[in-house]
Design a protein around this motif. Structure first.
Motif, PDB file in Angstrom:
ATOM      1  N   GLY A 156     -94.975  -7.558  24.521  1.00 52.58           N
ATOM      2  CA  GLY A 156     -96.184  -7.572  25.348  1.00 52.58           C
ATOM      3  C   GLY A 156     -95.858  -7.451  26.821  1.00 52.58           C
ATOM      4  O   GLY A 156     -96.520  -6.712  27.562  1.00 52.58           O
ATOM      5  N   PHE A 157     -94.829  -8.165  27.243  1.00 50.33           N
ATOM      6  CA  PHE A 157     -94.410  -8.096  28.646  1.00 50.33           C
ATOM      7  C   PHE A 157     -93.965  -6.682  29.006  1.00 50.33           C
ATOM      8  O   PHE A 157     -94.301  -6.163  30.073  1.00 50.33           O
ATOM      9  CB  PHE A 157     -93.275  -9.095  28.898  1.00 50.33           C
ATOM     10  N   ARG A 158     -93.214  -6.027  28.124  1.00 51.73           N
ATOM     11  CA  ARG A 158     -92.723  -4.681  28.404  1.00 51.73           C
ATOM     12  C   ARG A 158     -93.868  -3.661  28.430  1.00 51.73           C
ATOM     13  O   ARG A 158     -93.858  -2.742  29.245  1.00 51.73           O
ATOM     14  CB  ARG A 158     -91.671  -4.263  27.378  1.00 51.73           C
ATOM     15  N   VAL A 159     -94.856  -3.826  27.549  1.00 48.22           N
ATOM     16  CA  VAL A 159     -96.010  -2.922  27.553  1.00 48.22           C
ATOM     17  C   VAL A 159     -96.788  -3.079  28.855  1.00 48.22           C
ATOM     18  O   VAL A 159     -97.189  -2.094  29.484  1.00 48.22           O
ATOM     19  CB  VAL A 159     -96.905  -3.165  26.318  1.00 48.22           C
ATOM     20  N   VAL A 160     -97.002  -4.315  29.281  1.00 48.21           N
ATOM     21  CA  VAL A 160     -97.725  -4.572  30.532  1.00 48.21           C
ATOM     22  C   VAL A 160     -96.949  -4.011  31.725  1.00 48.21           C
ATOM     23  O   VAL A 160     -97.527  -3.382  32.622  1.00 48.21           O
ATOM     24  CB  VAL A 160     -98.005  -6.081  30.701  1.00 48.21           C
ATOM     25  N   SER A 161     -95.629  -4.197  31.752  1.00 48.43           N
ATOM     26  CA  SER A 161     -94.851  -3.688  32.877  1.00 48.43           C
ATOM     27  C   SER A 161     -94.815  -2.155  32.890  1.00 48.43           C
ATOM     28  O   SER A 161     -94.845  -1.547  33.952  1.00 48.43           O
ATOM     29  CB  SER A 161     -93.424  -4.255  32.857  1.00 48.43           C
ATOM     30  N   ALA A 162     -94.780  -1.526  31.708  1.00 44.14           N
ATOM     31  CA  ALA A 162     -94.818  -0.058  31.657  1.00 44.14           C
ATOM     32  C   ALA A 162     -96.171   0.469  32.123  1.00 44.14           C
ATOM     33  O   ALA A 162     -96.242   1.475  32.843  1.00 44.14           O
ATOM     34  CB  ALA A 162     -94.529   0.426  30.239  1.00 44.14           C
ATOM     35  N   ALA A 163     -97.259  -0.210  31.735  1.00 46.94           N
ATOM     36  CA  ALA A 163     -98.588   0.211  32.180  1.00 46.94           C
ATOM     37  C   ALA A 163     -98.728   0.039  33.692  1.00 46.94           C
ATOM     38  O   ALA A 163     -99.275   0.912  34.377  1.00 46.94           O
ATOM     39  CB  ALA A 163     -99.660  -0.590  31.444  1.00 46.94           C
ATOM     40  N   ALA A 164     -98.224  -1.066  34.218  1.00 46.36           N
ATOM     41  CA  ALA A 164     -98.284  -1.295  35.668  1.00 46.36           C
ATOM     42  C   ALA A 164     -97.488  -0.226  36.413  1.00 46.36           C
ATOM     43  O   ALA A 164     -97.931   0.292  37.442  1.00 46.36           O
ATOM     44  CB  ALA A 164     -97.756  -2.686  36.007  1.00 46.36           C
ATOM     45  N   ALA A 165     -96.319   0.121  35.896  1.00 43.48           N
ATOM     46  CA  ALA A 165     -95.514   1.161  36.536  1.00 43.48           C
ATOM     47  C   ALA A 165     -96.226   2.506  36.481  1.00 43.48           C
ATOM     48  O   ALA A 165     -96.188   3.279  37.441  1.00 43.48           O
ATOM     49  CB  ALA A 165     -94.147   1.259  35.863  1.00 43.48           C
ATOM     50  N   GLY A 166     -96.892   2.796  35.380  1.00 44.91           N
ATOM     51  CA  GLY A 166     -97.621   4.051  35.250  1.00 44.91           C
ATOM     52  C   GLY A 166     -98.759   4.182  36.247  1.00 44.91           C
ATOM     53  O   GLY A 166     -99.039   5.267  36.745  1.00 44.91           O
ATOM     54  N   PHE A 167     -99.407   3.064  36.539  1.00 49.08           N
ATOM     55  CA  PHE A 167    -100.522   3.101  37.490  1.00 49.08           C
ATOM     56  C   PHE A 167    -100.071   2.994  38.937  1.00 49.08           C
ATOM     57  O   PHE A 167    -100.661   3.605  39.826  1.00 49.08           O
ATOM     58  CB  PHE A 167    -101.516   1.973  37.200  1.00 49.08           C
ATOM     59  N   LEU A 168     -99.024   2.227  39.203  1.00 47.43           N
ATOM     60  CA  LEU A 168     -98.645   1.941  40.581  1.00 47.43           C
ATOM     61  C   LEU A 168     -97.658   2.940  41.182  1.00 47.43           C
ATOM     62  O   LEU A 168     -97.674   3.159  42.396  1.00 47.43           O
ATOM     63  CB  LEU A 168     -98.044   0.534  40.674  1.00 47.43           C
ATOM     64  N   LEU A 169     -96.801   3.525  40.369  1.00 48.88           N
ATOM     65  CA  LEU A 169     -95.807   4.443  40.917  1.00 48.88           C
ATOM     66  C   LEU A 169     -96.425   5.819  41.165  1.00 48.88           C
ATOM     67  O   LEU A 169     -97.277   6.265  40.403  1.00 48.88           O
ATOM     68  CB  LEU A 169     -94.618   4.562  39.964  1.00 48.88           C
TER      69      LEU A 169
END
Length: 94
Positions: free
Chosen positions: A30-43
């Motif tokens: 769950g943590f990795r999915v959330v961090s990947a989604a955050a990176a997709g939106f923020l980068l």
């Protein structure tokens, strides 16, 4: 990415003792999915960088036997490590 991977490994060891391997997998996943989604939106988009990288690509000879000096391992490593993005990733892994 390397720091998050190391932190995830340490956290999974701690969680495994408390909630079992399935619970640890759920939390870490769950943590990795959330961090990947955050990176997709923020980068930012990589489109401009890809265009610049294609303009700076080094052309290698078609026949690898043409010039042994240019095709040596050291020369290839120098070409690869001359790319700024590769330098950053190399340094960030330490």
């Amino acid at each position: 990415g390397v720091c998050l991977g190391g932190a995830s490994a340490s956290l999974s060891l701690l969680l495994d003792e408390n909630v079992g391997w399935r619970g640890a997998l759920d939390v870490i996943g769950g943590f990795r999915v959330v961090s990947a989604a955050a990176a997709g939106f923020l980068l930012p988009s990589d489109g401009d960088r890809n265009a610049n990288d294609k303009a700076q690509e080094v052309e290698l000879p078609d026949d690898p036997k043409q010039n042994n000096e240019e095709n040596s391992l050291v020369e290839n490593m120098k070409q690869i490590l001359s790319i700024p993005r590769v330098q950053f990733l190399f340094l960030a892994s330490f």
